[in-house]
Each structure stands twice: as C-alpha cells, then as structure tokens.
Enzyme design. Structure first.
Site, PDB file in Angstrom:
ATOM      1  N   PHE A  64      79.754  -8.671  31.711  1.00  0.00           N
ATOM      2  CA  PHE A  64      78.768  -7.951  30.628  1.00  0.00           C
ATOM      3  C   PHE A  64      78.893  -8.241  29.190  1.00  0.00           C
ATOM      4  O   PHE A  64      78.165  -8.404  28.462  1.00  0.00           O
ATOM      5  CB  PHE A  64      78.886  -6.364  31.042  1.00  0.00           C
ATOM      6  N   VAL A  85      82.279 -13.754  37.345  1.00  0.00           N
ATOM      7  CA  VAL A  85      81.882 -13.351  38.734  1.00  0.00           C
ATOM      8  C   VAL A  85      81.550 -11.707  38.961  1.00  0.00           C
ATOM      9  O   VAL A  85      82.359 -10.999  38.227  1.00  0.00           O
ATOM     10  CB  VAL A  85      83.023 -13.675  39.871  1.00  0.00           C
ATOM     11  N   HIS A  93      74.938  -1.040  39.933  1.00  0.00           N
ATOM     12  CA  HIS A  93      75.766  -1.592  38.635  1.00  0.00           C
ATOM     13  C   HIS A  93      75.530  -3.197  38.890  1.00  0.00           C
ATOM     14  O   HIS A  93      75.466  -3.692  37.883  1.00  0.00           O
ATOM     15  CB  HIS A  93      77.158  -1.230  38.813  1.00  0.00           C
TER      16      HIS A  93
END
Length: 161
Positions: A64, A85, A93
């Site tokens: 993120f 990854v 999520h």
C-alpha cells in the site's frame, strides 16, 4: 510481462552506455520476507546486468505504501521499480490493497513520465508468490522482469527528452 506471449527483453541489447547512465530506484515492501528477498535479489541482478552499479533501494512497510514512495522518488530517477507481494486472505482487504497499489503506481508513472516497473505479485497463495520470486526452483523472476521492463522503457523514452 508474464504468461504466454510475454516479450523477451535482453538487457544486453540495450546501448550499454545509455543503460549504465540511468538512475534507478527500487522500492520494496517488507511483508513476506522470503518472497521479497527473491524479488529484490532479481531486481538488483537485472540492474547489475544493465551496468547500473548502485541502484537506490528503499524499503517500505507494505504494498500500500509503494505508490507514495515511488511518487517521491520518481522526479529524481530515470526509472523506478516497485516490488511487493499481496496474498489473498479471507477479507476484501486483498482487493483494496491490490487496487490501490496498481492504480497508484500507474498514476505515478503517467503523471511524472518516469517508467515504473510493476513487480507487485498479487497471489491467491504463498506458493504462487514463491513460484514467481526468482528463488531456487521458482518458475519466474518477477523482480528481474520489472527492472528489465522499466530500464528498457527508460532507454526508449530518453530519445524524446
């Protein structure tokens, strides 16, 4: 650059003088250490093959955070590579992180004009990540591929600077 029909890009066919002069940043997430170590090793190997002695390596917590780091670095580099990854769990999520990383990195590249190599693995299982991480026995080396794509694009775009 994966799957059937992927192009073959040989870094040795790039103009060595042009490629070695490129400034490369590699931004790598920290989750899933074994997989990330493979991705980073492959990325650094590709940079070395292109004649880039010292790429900048920046670690961030997770996938993120890759877009904001890439955005900060892009104006100072000829190419940026994002490695991460994300492994599917039992909640949405996974979808949110994958979408944020993908759209965020695309935005950085389009907004800055700096190629961003996409080395973010979006996997259903940990084994899928291992198979793509360039580890011994892996089927693919996505860290290497991401650097190769970013550098090839950077060399191509240099002629329009």
């Amino acid at each position: 650059m994966s799957g059937h029909g992927a192009p073959t890009i040989d870094l040795t066919t790039l103009n060595p003088e042009e490629a070695s002069q490129l400034k490369l940043a590699i931004v790598a997430a920290s989750w899933h250490t074994q997989i990330m170590d493979g991705l980073v090793d492959g990325a650094l190997r590709a940079a070395k093959e292109a004649g880039i002695a010292e790429p900048t390596l920046l670690r961030v917590p997770g996938s993120f955070e890759l877009p904001v780091a890439a955005a900060r670095l892009a104006p100072h580099f000829d190419a940026v590579v994002a490695l991460g990854v994300v492994i599917r769990g039992g909640t949405p999520h996974f979808d949110y992180v994958c979408q944020a990383a993908t759209s965020g990195l695309t935005d950085v590249s389009v907004r800055t004009g700096v190629p961003v190599g996409f080395g973010v693995l979006t996997c259903d299982t940990e084994q899928q990540g291992i198979d793509r991480a360039g580890l011994p026995g892996s089927k693919e080396d996505k860290g290497h591929e991401a650097v190769t794509a970013a550098l090839a694009t950077a060399v191509t775009l240099k002629q329009f600077s």
